[in-house]
Design a protein around this motif. Structure first.
Motif, PDB file in Angstrom:
ATOM      1  N   GLY A  93      28.820 -20.747  19.693  1.00  0.00           N
ATOM      2  CA  GLY A  93      30.141 -20.182  20.601  1.00  0.00           C
ATOM      3  C   GLY A  93      30.160 -18.478  20.201  1.00  0.00           C
ATOM      4  O   GLY A  93      30.850 -18.030  20.505  1.00  0.00           O
ATOM      5  N   GLU A  94      28.989 -18.142  19.502  1.00  0.00           N
ATOM      6  CA  GLU A  94      28.797 -16.686  19.594  1.00  0.00           C
ATOM      7  C   GLU A  94      28.595 -16.057  21.087  1.00  0.00           C
ATOM      8  O   GLU A  94      29.056 -14.824  20.988  1.00  0.00           O
ATOM      9  N   LEU A  95      28.113 -16.819  21.788  1.00  0.00           N
ATOM     10  CA  LEU A  95      27.989 -16.410  23.244  1.00  0.00           C
ATOM     11  C   LEU A  95      28.919 -17.285  23.967  1.00  0.00           C
ATOM     12  O   LEU A  95      28.528 -18.306  24.496  1.00  0.00           O
ATOM     13  N   LEU A 149      25.210 -11.720  30.090  1.00  0.00           N
ATOM     14  CA  LEU A 149      24.237 -11.097  29.467  1.00  0.00           C
ATOM     15  C   LEU A 149      23.953  -9.583  29.949  1.00  0.00           C
ATOM     16  O   LEU A 149      24.204  -9.462  31.239  1.00  0.00           O
ATOM     17  N   PRO A 150      23.444  -8.653  29.325  1.00  0.00           N
ATOM     18  CA  PRO A 150      23.059  -7.473  29.632  1.00  0.00           C
ATOM     19  C   PRO A 150      21.788  -7.388  30.796  1.00  0.00           C
ATOM     20  O   PRO A 150      20.920  -8.605  30.653  1.00  0.00           O
ATOM     21  N   PRO A 151      21.842  -6.699  31.695  1.00  0.00           N
ATOM     22  CA  PRO A 151      20.789  -6.599  32.681  1.00  0.00           C
ATOM     23  C   PRO A 151      19.379  -7.054  31.909  1.00  0.00           C
ATOM     24  O   PRO A 151      19.311  -6.409  30.820  1.00  0.00           O
ATOM     25  N   GLU A 152      18.330  -7.372  32.458  1.00  0.00           N
ATOM     26  CA  GLU A 152      17.134  -7.489  31.771  1.00  0.00           C
ATOM     27  C   GLU A 152      16.375  -6.577  31.084  1.00  0.00           C
ATOM     28  O   GLU A 152      16.149  -6.434  30.053  1.00  0.00           O
ATOM     29  N   ARG A 153      16.477  -5.231  31.881  1.00  0.00           N
ATOM     30  CA  ARG A 153      15.973  -4.067  31.479  1.00  0.00           C
ATOM     31  C   ARG A 153      16.809  -3.571  30.107  1.00  0.00           C
ATOM     32  O   ARG A 153      16.343  -3.055  29.095  1.00  0.00           O
ATOM     33  N   VAL A 169      22.251 -23.736  30.211  1.00  0.00           N
ATOM     34  CA  VAL A 169      23.212 -23.016  29.623  1.00  0.00           C
ATOM     35  C   VAL A 169      23.402 -21.902  30.154  1.00  0.00           C
ATOM     36  O   VAL A 169      24.371 -21.118  29.659  1.00  0.00           O
ATOM     37  N   LEU A 170      22.516 -21.270  30.797  1.00  0.00           N
ATOM     38  CA  LEU A 170      22.699 -19.911  31.518  1.00  0.00           C
ATOM     39  C   LEU A 170      22.330 -20.145  33.098  1.00  0.00           C
ATOM     40  O   LEU A 170      21.767 -21.229  33.622  1.00  0.00           O
ATOM     41  N   THR A 228      23.621 -12.644  34.806  1.00  0.00           N
ATOM     42  CA  THR A 228      23.399 -13.874  34.196  1.00  0.00           C
ATOM     43  C   THR A 228      24.246 -14.080  33.277  1.00  0.00           C
ATOM     44  O   THR A 228      25.034 -13.292  32.453  1.00  0.00           O
ATOM     45  N   PHE A 229      24.822 -15.314  33.309  1.00  0.00           N
ATOM     46  CA  PHE A 229      26.351 -15.772  32.384  1.00  0.00           C
ATOM     47  C   PHE A 229      26.000 -17.228  31.827  1.00  0.00           C
ATOM     48  O   PHE A 229      25.202 -17.749  32.243  1.00  0.00           O
TER      49      PHE A 229
END
Length: 263
Positions: free
Chosen positions: A45-47, A53-57, A82-83, A91-92
């Protein structure tokens, strides 16, 4: 530079992804370590669900790894379910799966229970045959010295989601041909008139080995429920010993307790 992440408090944004939070020397490739770390963070549950999520870069910059490393870790989490990657959005973290609840007071096979829940069950046979029994199998089934045991090892699915690993062992006169078992062991036993009518179960919490975690699509060391079940026919003879590992993130066992009337 602080890169805000939707769904997380600002102070948590960077710490969760920095290398000191997840990377350890000699613990495997970076992408595997990052994958296990993110998977565990989601399970804990930390995420939370719907966290972006941040963008890949940006994630590569924070984690101090290459974009290829980030891509491989994220791709595996997407494959695990899970994503999810939403076109044009990012990405969520996917919403948590609803848990499957199973009563501890009813003797039902995995297949029978999934049928009741309207789910499609399937199995991947990992190994089956006649083997020398382990001490647990010998004691639970009351085997004599020199007897072999029929054993079926399966990865169990519900609607294509891996839920459990099960190792089922029976005396060879009860199950002379383990090759006959596909999805349902109890269907085979019912057909031969040898299905059990009661069982005793012991439940404990254990941590997954790397091999079992890979099969269940969980990070190594994840906590699961281990259930040891010894099942009996009406005469009282034990005819089945099953050890199962069940995903605690999507599986609950429910027990109903009643207050006995005073005597």
């Amino acid at each position: 530079m602080v890169i805000p992440i939707r769904g997380l408090p600002m102070e948590d944004d960077q710490a969760l992804f920095r290398p000191e939070a997840w990377f350890r020397e000699a613990r495997g490739p970076r992408y595997e370590q990052l994958y296990r770390h993110l998977s565990a963070a989601i399970a804990a549950g930390e995420l939370p669900p719907e966290t972006q999520l941040p963008p890949e870069r940006d994630l590569a910059l924070i984690a101090d790894v290459s974009r290829v490393t980030v891509r491989k870790a994220v791709s595996q989490l997407v494959a695990d379910g899970v994503l999810e990657q939403r076109r044009g959005a990012g990405t969520f973290v996917k919403p948590a799966r609803s848990k499957i609840e199973q009563s501890l007071s009813a003797l039902l096979s995995f297949t029978d229970y999934m049928r009741q829940r309207g789910k499609t069950s399937s199995s991947r046979i990992l190994r089956r045959g006649l083997f020398l029994p382990t001490p647990d199998e010998t004691m639970s089934l009351g085997l004599s010295a020199g007897e072999r045991v029929a054993r079926v090892e399966r990865l169990r699915f519900a609607d294509d989601t891996p839920l459990a690993l099960e190792w089922s062992s029976l005396p060879t006169d009860v199950l002379p041909d383990p090759e006959a078992v596909g999805t349902s062991l109890y269907d085979v036993l019912r057909a031969s008139g040898k299905a059990p009518t009661r069982a005793v179960q012991r439940i404990t919490a254990v941590n997954l080995t790397a091999a079992d975690a890979k099969l269940l699509l969980l990070p190594e060391g994840a906590a699961v429920l281990r259930i040891d079940r010894t099942a009996y026919v009406p005469s009282g003879r034990p005819i089945e010993f099953t050890r199962g590992l069940y995903r605690s993130d999507i599986y609950d066992f429910i027990a109903e307790l009643r207050l006995d009337a005073p005597s």
